[in-house]
Structure formats: C-alpha cells, structure tokens
Design an enzyme around this catalytic site. Sequence first.
Site, PDB file in Angstrom:
ATOM      1  N   HIS A 201      13.388  52.678  15.544  1.00 46.32           N
ATOM      2  CA  HIS A 201      12.459  53.216  14.545  1.00 46.32           C
ATOM      3  C   HIS A 201      11.210  53.634  15.316  1.00 46.32           C
ATOM      4  O   HIS A 201      10.898  53.050  16.353  1.00 46.32           O
ATOM      5  CB  HIS A 201      12.013  52.160  13.535  1.00 46.32           C
TER       6      HIS A 201
ATOM      7  N   ASP B  16       9.156  50.713  16.308  1.00 43.36           N
ATOM      8  CA  ASP B  16       9.672  49.770  17.313  1.00 43.36           C
ATOM      9  C   ASP B  16       9.145  50.141  18.685  1.00 43.36           C
ATOM     10  O   ASP B  16       8.921  49.279  19.539  1.00 43.36           O
ATOM     11  CB  ASP B  16      11.208  49.822  17.417  1.00 43.36           C
TER      12      ASP B  16
HETATM   13  C1  XLS Z   1      18.711  46.679   7.492  1.00 41.99           C
HETATM   14  C2  XLS Z   1      19.258  47.833   8.181  1.00 41.99           C
HETATM   15  C3  XLS Z   1      18.357  48.322   9.261  1.00 41.99           C
HETATM   16  C4  XLS Z   1      18.696  49.739   9.570  1.00 41.99           C
HETATM   17  C5  XLS Z   1      17.603  50.430  10.257  1.00 41.99           C
HETATM   18  O1  XLS Z   1      19.349  45.985   6.728  1.00 41.99           O
HETATM   19  O2  XLS Z   1      20.525  47.534   8.678  1.00 41.99           O
HETATM   20  O3  XLS Z   1      18.447  47.480  10.365  1.00 41.99           O
HETATM   21  O4  XLS Z   1      19.870  49.858  10.300  1.00 41.99           O
HETATM   22  O5  XLS Z   1      16.469  50.451   9.485  1.00 41.99           O
END
Ligand code: XLS
Length: 429
Positions: A93, A96
């Site tokens: 993200h 991140d």
């Molecule tokens: C959360 C999601 C998240 C996505 C990315 O439950 O799996 O990790 O993959 O935002």
Amino acid sequence: MKRSSFFARAKPVAYRYYQPDRRVLGRRMADHLRFAVCYWHTFGGTGADPFGSDTFQRPWHAAGGDAMRQAEHKAEVAFELFELLRAPFFTFHDRDLAPEGATLRESNLNLRRMGDSIEKRMRRTGVKPLWGMANLTSHPRYMSGAATNPDPEVFAYAAAQAKNALEFTHDLGGANYALWGGREGYETLLNTDLKRELDQLGRFLSLVVEHKHKIGFRGAILIEPKPAEPSKHQYDRDVATIYALLERNGLEREVGINIEQNHALLAGHSFEHEIALAQALGVFGSIDINRGDDNLGWDTVQFANNLPQVALAMYHIVRGGGFTTGGLNFDAKVRRQSIDPEDLVVAHAASMDLCARALLVAEKMIDDAELASHVEARYAGWNGKFGRDVLTGRKTLAQLAAHVDKNNLEPQPRSGRQERLEALVNRYT
Ligand code: XLS
Ligand code: NI
C-alpha cells in the site's frame, strides 16, 4: 549478500520442492507461482491484537524515530528478505512504503522520495511489484468509507490518493493495481443509503479504470473480495457479488478479482470455489495466499500450510490457464508469539515450498487426467446435437415438453461418485 543486523541470524533458505527453473506443465515453476511478499503484515506487523499491544520489536517502529529514516530502514530489510527467499515480487500500500504527511501533497512527496530508493533496490535485485494499492482503510478520515463515504469530499480525497498510488505503481512497473474495500460497507443500515453507496463504489472503480487507460498502465486492475471485517458488511463480499457490481458498471472486462483464501472461507465458500467461479466468469486475476482457521470466524491470515487445500487451488488455477499478470501474494502474518526475525523467513520459505509441492501435485492430477475425465463424462450428454440445441436457444419450453412426451422420457439417475473422487485426490497428495 550483505546482511543488515536484522536478519543476521537467519540461515540461507534451502527449498525442498521450490526449484524456480524446473519445468512443470510447460512453464518454469517460478512463472507458475509468481510469489510475492506483502509489505504490510511482514514489515508493518507489530504482533498487536485487539487485546494486547506490540510484541515484535522492529527497529523501524521505535517510538520517536524519524519516519522517513525508518521507512528507509524498513525498505532495506524488506529487500533483504526478498533476496533471502528469492521471491520475485512484492505487494504494497502507499502508506506501507512511506509515512503519511500533514497534507496529501506531503504524503505524495514522501512516497515519491521512497520510490527512488525502492527503484534502486528493484534494479539491484530484479524484484518487482506484483501490485500496489492505496490504503483507504486506516486513516480516521475513512472511518465511514472512502468511495462509499456519505461526504463527497472524502470520495475526492480517496480518488486523489488512488490516482497517486496508481501512477506510482505504474512508474515502478507494477504488474497490477489492486483495490480492497475494508471500509466500503456499513456498520448499520439504520444510517446507510445502500443504493447510493453502491453507485459511488461503481463510479470510483470506473474512475480508476479510466485513469489506468489515460496513463497507459498495462497491468490489470484487481478488486479483492471480503464479506466483513473491519466493516459489518462489505460490498465486495465474494466473487459473485463483485461480478454483479462489475457488470452493473460495465467493468467486467476491465477488472479482475484477487481471491484470498481466508476471505473465501469467511464468505462461506471453499477457496477453490472462488477460484473456479472467477475463472468461469472470466475475471480470475490473482491470489492472496494464506490460511484461515475453520474454528474461528475471523481473518487469522496464517501462512498457507495445508497441502490438500493448496493442491486443489493450484489444480484449478493451472487448469484454468494459470496466472497472467497475477501471482501468489503472501497476505499472511506470523503469530503474535513468533517474535524472532527468523520466524519471518521460515514462515515465507515453508509456505513457498508448500505451494511448490502443491503445484507438483496439481501437475500429477492434470497429467493423470482421471479427475477431469470424470467431469467430462458426467456432462457428455450436453455435447450431442440435442444438448447444444437446448443451450443455444433452439428449443422452446413447449418443444422440450413435446420431446419428453414423444420419447416417453424417464431419465436414469447416475452416481456422482463423490467418495471415489475424494479417494482419488488423496492418492495424489
Ligand atoms: C485484508 C486484506 C488486505 C488486502 C490489502 O483483509 O486482505 O490485506 O489484501 O489491503
Ligand atoms: Ni488480502
């Protein structure tokens, strides 16, 4: 490879099954699996849960540190892990990689500055983004949704953030751009205009797709289903629900689906059901590989480690043509008590090896063709002229009734042979 002090004690990874260059069903193993390490759980995780604070002491999380310096340290350790594992991809993200600033302009600048450093590391290691994403869930401004917020200014802010994240992913050569709607849903219908929110979500997705074409991003746009958590109800519930949303907005050829094992389970489906359905609808995109717990009703996101389950998933993935832009992204986190840096290495390596082993099982199942031939034989009747006429609309209800009457039809039941097929699958694993 020079080791930072963080992974100093980690042993070099030796795989039992994962041999990137081994040919499996006409493709390199690495090209079938396309492993990605996720930035958020792996480097952002702190071991915190709703009942307790951080248990992992990551140096880049130290209180009072310079956020950009910490982001740099995190990137150094991240690329070290990618290399240790020989993982070809990572996922992230925007938040991140770089800290949020006081304004969106400042946040974008932070991301660009980190982007330069990430790009250098990418060039040195050859590791690439499988997908990027805007984090539209964590900040309090998104508490009532991003695209589905009752306030259009929040929608605008989310759009601005997504624009920047998409362009950034494009510049980094990302294979896909993904969306996940943890806050795109509601806590209670008492304060929610459901139709309006669905329209907003459709508009947001369309804007992302339009911008992708405008900037010439050639990767796929992906959306990841999850029925609930953090919201009580999320609009991207499962593959079928997303398909309806895409079709309603004319996006079913523009957007693929990123299926997560634990999310499938939470929606009341098996992992392979979601994969097979996405393939049947022509929207299969990528996988967030992890493992839920049958006994727990929440997103435990453990590392995938169940051979029969992953083997069946790989069987469907490969039989459906395999990945194009997608891959296997380890959206998984080590447990709260797994506090050593080496736990991160072992968790990924063991799960990569398990996936490779599952691919070899899928290869046997496909080469052997027994399972597929059972299915084929079961529907054989539809391949004849009569079956084809029915499906292509050449028979009316009245003609079908006449057909039954004329031939005095009384179709004979045939066994579905489930137990036999279950035993057959056990033989491969
Ligand atoms: C959360 C999601 C998240 C996505 C990315 O439950 O799996 O990790 O993959 O935002
Ligand atoms: Ni995920």
